[in-house]
Design an enzyme around this catalytic site. Sequence first.
Site, short mmCIF file in Angstrom:
data_model
loop_
_atom_site.label_atom_id
_atom_site.label_comp_id
_atom_site.label_asym_id
_atom_site.label_seq_id
_atom_site.Cartn_x
_atom_site.Cartn_y
_atom_site.Cartn_z
N GLY A 1 0.82 -1.15 -0.03
CA GLY A 1 0.08 0.18 -0.04
C GLY A 1 0.75 1.38 0.11
CD GLN B 1 3.37 5.75 2.94
OE1 GLN B 1 2.37 5.40 2.38
NE2 GLN B 1 3.96 5.39 3.48
CB CYS C 1 4.99 2.36 7.82
SG CYS C 1 4.36 3.66 7.03
CG LEU C 2 6.52 1.16 2.02
CD1 LEU C 2 5.98 1.40 0.66
CD2 LEU C 2 7.88 0.27 1.82
CG HIS D 1 -1.04 1.35 7.10
ND1 HIS D 1 -0.16 0.97 8.05
CD2 HIS D 1 -0.28 2.10 6.41
CE1 HIS D 1 1.15 1.45 7.71
NE2 HIS D 1 1.00 1.92 6.68
CD GLU D 2 -1.59 2.42 2.59
OE1 GLU D 2 -0.99 3.70 2.66
OE2 GLU D 2 -0.84 1.55 2.93
CG HIS E 1 -0.23 6.86 5.47
ND1 HIS E 1 1.19 7.47 6.28
CD2 HIS E 1 0.34 5.59 5.51
CE1 HIS E 1 2.03 6.42 6.48
NE2 HIS E 1 1.45 5.43 5.94
O1 GNR Z 1 3.88 -2.40 2.79
C1 GNR Z 1 3.08 -2.38 3.75
N1 GNR Z 1 2.87 -3.33 4.41
C2 GNR Z 1 2.05 -3.15 5.52
C3 GNR Z 1 1.90 -4.47 6.34
C4 GNR Z 1 1.07 -4.34 7.19
C5 GNR Z 1 0.16 -3.49 7.56
C6 GNR Z 1 0.27 -2.28 6.76
C7 GNR Z 1 1.11 -2.45 5.74
S1 GNR Z 1 1.29 -0.93 4.60
C8 GNR Z 1 3.03 -0.95 4.21
C9 GNR Z 1 3.19 0.24 3.20
C10 GNR Z 1 2.65 1.38 3.64
O2 GNR Z 1 3.53 1.86 4.40
N2 GNR Z 1 1.86 2.13 3.34
O3 GNR Z 1 1.55 3.09 3.81
NI NI Z 2 2.37 3.50 5.82
#
Ligand code: GNR
Ligand code: NI
Length: 172
Positions: free
Chosen positions: A46, A51, A94-95, A136-137, A140
């Site tokens: 995601g 980001q 999270c990236l 999660h997205e 953000h």
């Molecule tokens: O790549 C991602 N893996 C992930 C694993 C578990 C829960 C959420 C994520 S999202 C993350 C990529 C990211 O930071 N998206 O905002």
């Molecule tokens: Ni993230």
Amino acid sequence: MARLPLIFAPDPRLKKVATPVSSVDAPLVGLIDDMLETMYAANGIGLAAPQVGELQRVIVVDIAGKNEPPQPFGLVNPEIIWADDTLTTYNEGCLSLPEQYSDVVRPQAVRVRYLDRHNQPQEVQADGLLATVLQHEIDHLNGLLFVDHISLLKRNMILRRLKKWKKAGDDV
Ligand code: GNR
Ligand code: NI
């Protein structure tokens, strides 16, 4: 298509509320495609526009496994319109917080309304990993990171480790 540079915590842009998109036009579709390329290059499942420093309400997801065909998803102005009372725990990464992980508790299923790349309203109901990633997205877009859902002690531990990680990278 182009790969966009990722930004990392504690960049203040990750704490801002992103602006709704008024209409999905060609440049915005270009952003969605660049975000998908950036997400795949980083092995993410995601990515949210903040980001890559774009404070617009745009997210991309693809939770397909390595041996499955890709399932790219672009969602504009995504909104959670229903969330399950049942909660689930997932070990999130999270990236924007490279190499940091923590268990996060969230609703196990959600329904999300959004605009697709053709500016058409759509809804998707998701559970499991897809539900977790969508939440999660969308976080953000509201200036929230997964560490905002965990204890202050764990959050500070992760942010401290991240500082070290960044320093090690700078020294190379
Ligand atoms: O790549 C991602 N893996 C992930 C694993 C578990 C829960 C959420 C994520 S999202 C993350 C990529 C990211 O930071 N998206 O905002
Ligand atoms: Ni993230």
